[in-house]
Design an enzyme around this catalytic site. Sequence first.
Site, PDB file in Angstrom:
ATOM      1  N   ARG A 175       4.903 -12.141  52.044  1.00  0.00           N
ATOM      2  CA  ARG A 175       6.115 -12.437  52.840  1.00  0.00           C
ATOM      3  C   ARG A 175       6.894 -13.649  52.317  1.00  0.00           C
ATOM      4  NH1 ARG A 175       2.572 -11.183  57.141  1.00  0.00           N
ATOM      5  NH2 ARG A 175       2.889  -9.023  57.773  1.00  0.00           N
ATOM      6  N   LYS A 235      20.303 -14.188  44.594  1.00  0.00           N
ATOM      7  CA  LYS A 235      20.346 -12.715  44.679  1.00  0.00           C
ATOM      8  C   LYS A 235      19.237 -12.191  43.784  1.00  0.00           C
ATOM      9  CE  LYS A 235      25.068 -11.075  45.334  1.00  0.00           C
ATOM     10  NZ  LYS A 235      26.072 -10.232  44.679  1.00  0.00           N
ATOM     11  N   GLU A 294      30.902 -13.653  31.524  1.00  0.00           N
ATOM     12  CA  GLU A 294      30.761 -14.247  32.867  1.00  0.00           C
ATOM     13  C   GLU A 294      31.410 -15.641  32.921  1.00  0.00           C
ATOM     14  OE1 GLU A 294      29.797 -12.392  35.245  1.00  0.00           O
ATOM     15  OE2 GLU A 294      28.770 -10.808  34.124  1.00  0.00           O
ATOM     16  N   LYS A 311      29.983 -21.558  40.405  1.00  0.00           N
ATOM     17  CA  LYS A 311      29.099 -20.617  41.127  1.00  0.00           C
ATOM     18  C   LYS A 311      28.439 -21.342  42.305  1.00  0.00           C
ATOM     19  CE  LYS A 311      26.074 -16.902  41.277  1.00  0.00           C
ATOM     20  NZ  LYS A 311      25.432 -15.753  40.662  1.00  0.00           N
ATOM     21  N   GLU A 355      27.471 -13.334  50.628  1.00  0.00           N
ATOM     22  CA  GLU A 355      28.589 -12.486  50.227  1.00  0.00           C
ATOM     23  C   GLU A 355      29.306 -11.862  51.416  1.00  0.00           C
ATOM     24  OE1 GLU A 355      27.965 -10.508  46.454  1.00  0.00           O
ATOM     25  OE2 GLU A 355      29.407  -8.961  47.025  1.00  0.00           O
ATOM     26  N   ARG A 400      32.246 -15.085  48.294  1.00  0.00           N
ATOM     27  CA  ARG A 400      31.401 -14.783  47.131  1.00  0.00           C
ATOM     28  C   ARG A 400      31.867 -13.526  46.397  1.00  0.00           C
ATOM     29  NH1 ARG A 400      24.757 -15.602  46.770  1.00  0.00           N
ATOM     30  NH2 ARG A 400      24.593 -14.952  44.607  1.00  0.00           N
ATOM     31  N   ASN A 408      33.004 -11.071  41.873  1.00  0.00           N
ATOM     32  CA  ASN A 408      33.034  -9.695  41.369  1.00  0.00           C
ATOM     33  C   ASN A 408      34.269  -9.420  40.515  1.00  0.00           C
ATOM     34  OD1 ASN A 408      30.667  -9.049  42.639  1.00  0.00           O
ATOM     35  ND2 ASN A 408      31.671  -8.376  44.515  1.00  0.00           N
ATOM     36  N   HIS A 417      34.224  -6.948  37.795  1.00  0.00           N
ATOM     37  CA  HIS A 417      32.970  -6.195  37.902  1.00  0.00           C
ATOM     38  C   HIS A 417      33.140  -4.850  38.606  1.00  0.00           C
ATOM     39  CE1 HIS A 417      31.335  -9.877  36.470  1.00  0.00           C
ATOM     40  NE2 HIS A 417      30.093  -9.437  36.517  1.00  0.00           N
ATOM     41  N   HIS A 439      31.550  -2.103  36.451  1.00  0.00           N
ATOM     42  CA  HIS A 439      30.403  -1.252  36.793  1.00  0.00           C
ATOM     43  C   HIS A 439      30.760   0.219  36.616  1.00  0.00           C
ATOM     44  CE1 HIS A 439      28.641  -4.689  39.400  1.00  0.00           C
ATOM     45  NE2 HIS A 439      28.189  -4.726  38.173  1.00  0.00           N
ATOM     46  N   HIS A 446      26.948  -4.237  29.538  1.00  0.00           N
ATOM     47  CA  HIS A 446      27.465  -4.855  30.754  1.00  0.00           C
ATOM     48  C   HIS A 446      28.604  -5.844  30.441  1.00  0.00           C
ATOM     49  CE1 HIS A 446      27.448  -6.508  34.807  1.00  0.00           C
ATOM     50  NE2 HIS A 446      27.357  -7.710  34.279  1.00  0.00           N
TER      51      HIS A 446
HETATM   52  N1  LIG Z   1      21.025 -11.931  40.471  1.00  0.00           N
HETATM   53  C1  LIG Z   1      22.274 -12.042  40.107  1.00  0.00           C
HETATM   54  O1  LIG Z   1      23.081 -12.701  40.768  1.00  0.00           O
HETATM   55  C2  LIG Z   1      22.721 -11.370  38.838  1.00  0.00           C
HETATM   56  C3  LIG Z   1      23.987 -11.647  38.297  1.00  0.00           C
HETATM   57  C4  LIG Z   1      24.335 -11.057  37.087  1.00  0.00           C
HETATM   58  C5  LIG Z   1      23.442 -10.202  36.432  1.00  0.00           C
HETATM   59  N2  LIG Z   1      22.226  -9.951  36.996  1.00  0.00           N
HETATM   60  C6  LIG Z   1      21.260  -9.075  36.323  1.00  0.00           C
HETATM   61  O2  LIG Z   1      20.891  -9.692  35.090  1.00  0.00           O
HETATM   62  C7  LIG Z   1      20.422  -8.690  34.207  1.00  0.00           C
HETATM   63  C8  LIG Z   1      21.000  -8.934  32.828  1.00  0.00           C
HETATM   64  O3  LIG Z   1      20.545 -10.193  32.388  1.00  0.00           O
HETATM   65  P1  LIG Z   1      20.474 -10.542  30.826  1.00  0.00           P
HETATM   66  O4  LIG Z   1      21.759 -10.196  30.187  1.00  0.00           O
HETATM   67  O5  LIG Z   1      19.953 -11.931  30.718  1.00  0.00           O
HETATM   68  O6  LIG Z   1      19.453  -9.439  30.272  1.00  0.00           O
HETATM   69  P2  LIG Z   1      17.905  -9.471  29.893  1.00  0.00           P
HETATM   70  O7  LIG Z   1      17.120 -10.282  30.817  1.00  0.00           O
HETATM   71  O8  LIG Z   1      17.499  -8.054  29.690  1.00  0.00           O
HETATM   72  O9  LIG Z   1      17.931 -10.197  28.479  1.00  0.00           O
HETATM   73  C9  LIG Z   1      18.571  -9.554  27.388  1.00  0.00           C
HETATM   74  C10 LIG Z   1      17.615  -9.474  26.195  1.00  0.00           C
HETATM   75  O10 LIG Z   1      17.517 -10.769  25.611  1.00  0.00           O
HETATM   76  C11 LIG Z   1      16.154 -11.115  25.428  1.00  0.00           C
HETATM   77  N3  LIG Z   1      16.096 -12.578  25.512  1.00  0.00           N
HETATM   78  C12 LIG Z   1      16.095 -13.357  26.623  1.00  0.00           C
HETATM   79  N4  LIG Z   1      16.140 -14.646  26.275  1.00  0.00           N
HETATM   80  C13 LIG Z   1      16.161 -14.695  24.934  1.00  0.00           C
HETATM   81  C14 LIG Z   1      16.210 -15.747  23.985  1.00  0.00           C
HETATM   82  N5  LIG Z   1      16.305 -17.024  24.356  1.00  0.00           N
HETATM   83  N6  LIG Z   1      16.217 -15.419  22.672  1.00  0.00           N
HETATM   84  C15 LIG Z   1      16.174 -14.106  22.258  1.00  0.00           C
HETATM   85  N7  LIG Z   1      16.133 -13.071  23.104  1.00  0.00           N
HETATM   86  C16 LIG Z   1      16.136 -13.369  24.428  1.00  0.00           C
HETATM   87  C17 LIG Z   1      15.414 -10.377  26.507  1.00  0.00           C
HETATM   88  O11 LIG Z   1      14.064 -10.187  26.149  1.00  0.00           O
HETATM   89  C18 LIG Z   1      16.186  -9.052  26.556  1.00  0.00           C
HETATM   90  O12 LIG Z   1      15.701  -8.202  25.570  1.00  0.00           O
HETATM   91  C19 LIG Z   1      20.825  -7.350  34.807  1.00  0.00           C
HETATM   92  O13 LIG Z   1      19.691  -6.702  35.325  1.00  0.00           O
HETATM   93  C20 LIG Z   1      21.784  -7.731  35.924  1.00  0.00           C
HETATM   94  O14 LIG Z   1      21.767  -6.808  36.999  1.00  0.00           O
HETATM   95  C21 LIG Z   1      21.852 -10.519  38.172  1.00  0.00           C
END
Ligand SMILES: NC(=O)c1ccc[n+]([C@@H]2O[C@H](COP(=O)([O-])OP(=O)(O)OC[C@H]3O[C@@H](n4cnc5c(N)ncnc54)[C@H](O)[C@@H]3O)[C@@H](O)[C@H]2O)c1
Length: 363
Positions: free
Chosen positions: A124, A146, A188, A230, A240, A244, A248, A251, A255, A267
């Site tokens: 929990r 989030k 972003e 942010k 949101e 917030r 988007n 986005h 999306h 993305h």
């Molecule tokens: N929670 C939120 O508010 C929020 C906001 C935006 C996006 N997201 C989510 O974030 C995700 C995308 O995140 P991302 O773009 O970081 O993708 P990711 O976590 O998949 O990382 C991208 C790739 O880079 C690699 N990587 C990470 N750090 C590295 C480093 N320092 N050197 C070399 N390789 C590295 C990872 O292993 C992966 O293969 C999506 O699932 C999306 O939905 C969440």
Amino acid sequence: MQSIRLILNKPLDRSYDVIIGRGSLGQLHREIGKLGRFSTYAMITDEQVRPLVTETLAGQLRSHGVEVVVLTLPAGEAAKTVDTVVDLCKQFLGFGLDRESLLLAVGGGVVGDISGFTAAIYLRGVSYIQVPTTLLAQVDSAIGGKTGVDLGAGKNLLGAFHQPLLVLADPDVLATLPPDAMREGLAEVIKTALIGDPELFATLEHEGSRLVDFRNPLLEEVIVRTCGVKCRVVNQDEREGGLRRILNFGHTLGHAVEAASNYRVSHGQAVAAGMGTAVRFSERLAGLGQAEARRALALIEAVGLRSRIPLGLNSQALLAALAKDKKVEAGVCHFVLLSGIGQPVVRPIPLGQLRRELESMLA
Ligand SMILES: NC(=O)c1ccc[n+]([C@@H]2O[C@H](COP(=O)([O-])OP(=O)(O)OC[C@H]3O[C@@H](n4cnc5c(N)ncnc54)[C@H](O)[C@@H]3O)[C@@H](O)[C@H]2O)c1
């Protein structure tokens, strides 16, 4: 090293620091010490980040008396599932993690989202901290609480709001990030500048593609400013309910571009196309001046992203994706547009008009 305090004090105080600085990873043991005492420490990472960052970080924590176990996930979005969460929870039980344990998410947005969600539901709710290792995670996903995982029917359909105790972002870990992944993060950053920080926008315009290089001396300040916007937005609207939603920007259509292309468009590229389209809509529907629109589009292109919807996608496929994503309500789609740089406005666009706008743009 700079620190931004994200203030969240209603109903309880859940405020935390977002620490940004080159070399700040070396201070992690100290920062953890300031958070209090924990029974056990578990680091969650992915197989790609583990040899690049996590091994060294775990070794460093152990040398300071923080005994940490490391749990490794496959890299990439495909791991963002409920099965991964259940598997992690079983491993936590095996390692004897209890309510007083601390989870450390070391990785990109995928690791952060999975770890945060697991932290929200294991026993929990347990505490966790975010150590983001992609630019996207440092400026966006690690901040704001989030968390979630994907279902077959769509992304992030299962989730929870669960704030971390700390976010520690070290730009030096971006040394090993491929240029395309840097651009994903820059999409972003540009979004944030357009909705909330004209000064940041000017810096981005000045630096352009030089920001793809992690050694750029201005990168740290760019991350700080992006995180600052942010934090301000989340501070005013944690769940949101209204403000917030400006995060988007780009986005909504982004999306749809991702989905309509069967996720062949990345993305970041999809968000860039979504922002470009939103900028063009803004000129006609929100009073954005032509010169500002040109500057915004030029910036998107300058960092190596495309501001136009990729060839091969048509308005029908995009509208279908918007409808499936529940973005269309009662024949209207709400878009975040700009009346100026740093001035977001939300505008309802009726479906018929949206189709015409998209068709004239895609022609
Ligand atoms: N929670 C939120 O508010 C929020 C906001 C935006 C996006 N997201 C989510 O974030 C995700 C995308 O995140 P991302 O773009 O970081 O993708 P990711 O976590 O998949 O990382 C991208 C790739 O880079 C690699 N990587 C990470 N750090 C590295 C480093 N320092 N050197 C070399 N390789 C590295 C990872 O292993 C992966 O293969 C999506 O699932 C999306 O939905 C969440």
